[in-house]
Write a protein that holds these residues in place. Structure first.
Motif, PDB file in Angstrom:
ATOM      1  N   SER A 114       0.833  -1.198   0.000  1.00  0.00           N
ATOM      2  CA  SER A 114       0.000   0.000   0.000  1.00  0.00           C
ATOM      3  C   SER A 114       0.867   1.246   0.000  1.00  0.00           C
ATOM      4  N   PHE A 115       0.396   2.308  -0.660  1.00  0.00           N
ATOM      5  CA  PHE A 115       1.051   3.612  -0.577  1.00  0.00           C
ATOM      6  C   PHE A 115       0.665   4.318   0.721  1.00  0.00           C
ATOM      7  N   GLY A 116      -0.254   3.734   1.452  1.00  0.00           N
ATOM      8  CA  GLY A 116      -0.614   4.245   2.773  1.00  0.00           C
ATOM      9  C   GLY A 116      -0.114   3.302   3.847  1.00  0.00           C
ATOM     10  N   ALA A 117      -0.615   3.451   5.045  1.00  0.00           N
ATOM     11  CA  ALA A 117      -0.191   2.597   6.160  1.00  0.00           C
ATOM     12  C   ALA A 117      -0.908   1.253   6.095  1.00  0.00           C
ATOM     13  N   LEU A 118      -0.231   0.225   6.586  1.00  0.00           N
ATOM     14  CA  LEU A 118      -0.838  -1.098   6.720  1.00  0.00           C
ATOM     15  C   LEU A 118      -0.861  -1.456   8.198  1.00  0.00           C
ATOM     16  N   GLU A 119      -2.019  -1.845   8.685  1.00  0.00           N
ATOM     17  CA  GLU A 119      -2.126  -2.199  10.100  1.00  0.00           C
ATOM     18  C   GLU A 119      -1.452  -3.538  10.354  1.00  0.00           C
ATOM     19  N   SER A 120      -1.062  -3.765  11.594  1.00  0.00           N
ATOM     20  CA  SER A 120      -0.404  -5.024  11.937  1.00  0.00           C
ATOM     21  C   SER A 120      -1.399  -6.177  11.898  1.00  0.00           C
ATOM     22  N   LYS A 121      -0.885  -7.336  11.484  1.00  0.00           N
ATOM     23  CA  LYS A 121      -1.681  -8.560  11.444  1.00  0.00           C
ATOM     24  C   LYS A 121      -0.819  -9.700  11.971  1.00  0.00           C
ATOM     25  N   PRO A 122      -1.442 -10.718  12.542  1.00  0.00           N
ATOM     26  CA  PRO A 122      -0.665 -11.842  13.078  1.00  0.00           C
ATOM     27  C   PRO A 122       0.177 -12.523  11.990  1.00  0.00           C
ATOM     28  N   ASP A 123       1.345 -12.977  12.375  1.00  0.00           N
ATOM     29  CA  ASP A 123       2.236 -13.763  11.509  1.00  0.00           C
ATOM     30  C   ASP A 123       2.708 -13.009  10.272  1.00  0.00           C
ATOM     31  N   THR A 124       2.675 -11.687  10.322  1.00  0.00           N
ATOM     32  CA  THR A 124       3.183 -10.874   9.218  1.00  0.00           C
ATOM     33  C   THR A 124       4.031  -9.736   9.777  1.00  0.00           C
ATOM     34  N   VAL A 125       4.785  -9.104   8.906  1.00  0.00           N
ATOM     35  CA  VAL A 125       5.549  -7.921   9.283  1.00  0.00           C
ATOM     36  C   VAL A 125       5.468  -6.926   8.138  1.00  0.00           C
ATOM     37  N   VAL A 126       5.364  -5.651   8.479  1.00  0.00           N
ATOM     38  CA  VAL A 126       5.272  -4.601   7.464  1.00  0.00           C
ATOM     39  C   VAL A 126       6.636  -3.933   7.321  1.00  0.00           C
ATOM     40  N   MET A 127       7.119  -3.905   6.090  1.00  0.00           N
ATOM     41  CA  MET A 127       8.420  -3.337   5.773  1.00  0.00           C
ATOM     42  C   MET A 127       8.194  -2.142   4.853  1.00  0.00           C
ATOM     43  N   LYS A 128       8.939  -1.072   5.061  1.00  0.00           N
ATOM     44  CA  LYS A 128       8.756   0.132   4.257  1.00  0.00           C
ATOM     45  C   LYS A 128       9.897   0.309   3.270  1.00  0.00           C
TER      46      LYS A 128
END
Length: 202
Positions: A114-128
């Motif tokens: 996403s070009f916006g924010a991604l909320e946290s979810k189980p078993d995942t990680v958000v990288m920018k």
């Protein structure tokens, strides 16, 4: 005598100001370096570790010593993973948030972006991603190329070419730590699944 004394006073005052300016500049440089080291140390200690598959790329910059140039499968983000679709205009200085999820082969791949924010979810990680310019095209785009600030890893002099050859053969992977704010740091470089170089956790 008074004129000489005044000149000495002015000269001394100027010298003091120069010393104070030099001390402030040195303190600011030290603070910036301390922040950079602290941020990296915090990211390496507290980040979530992910295993990233590398892809073949060009070799090295001979002027900066040996380093391995790294490219990743996740450096090409499928437009189909974009939440809300691709922008319909060109944008500058954009940051792409990429949600990674562990795959069956042990490597982490793109689940959504996403070009916006991604909320946290189980078993995942958000990288920018690093900031980049997005260019809108009227023709369909399948992929968006991004970098994450982990595309270069310095190695002892003389080791670079052998590692790059192994990388191009698909034998090199990276274990990276992703901090809570989405910043990636290389934890270790792996050859045939075994750590070849590891970064200290400070």
């Amino acid at each position: 005598m008074t004129l000489i004394a005044d000149r000495e006073s002015v000269g001394g005052s100027f010298a003091r100001r120069m010393w104070i300016a030099a001390i402030i500049a040195a303190a600011l440089q030290t603070a910036v370096l301390g922040y950079m080291v602290g941020e990296r140390a915090w990211g390496l200690r507290s980040g979530i570790e992910v295993l990233l598959k590398t892809a073949p790329v060009d070799p090295r910059d001979l002027l900066r010593g040996d380093y391995v140039t790294l490219n990743y499968d996740i450096s090409r983000v499928p437009v189909s993973t974009l939440v809300g679709g691709a922008p319909t205009e060109s944008l500058s200085g954009q940051v792409l948030s990429v949600r990674l999820k562990k795959q069956d082969d042990g490597y982490w791949g793109i689940a959504e972006s996403s070009f916006g924010a991604l909320e946290s979810k189980p078993d995942t990680v958000v990288m920018k991603s690093m900031p980049f310019d997005y260019y809108f095209s009227s023709t369909s785009q399948d992929m968006i190329g991004v970098t994450y600030g982990i595309e270069r890893y310095y190695v002892p002099e003389g080791d670079g070419r052998d590692i790059e050859s192994a990388r191009n053969d698909g034998r090199v992977a990276i274990a990276a730590r992703i901090s809570s704010d989405g910043v990636a740091h290389i934890r270790s470089l792996l050859l045939d699944g075994k750590p070849l170089y590891e970064e200290p956790l400070y």
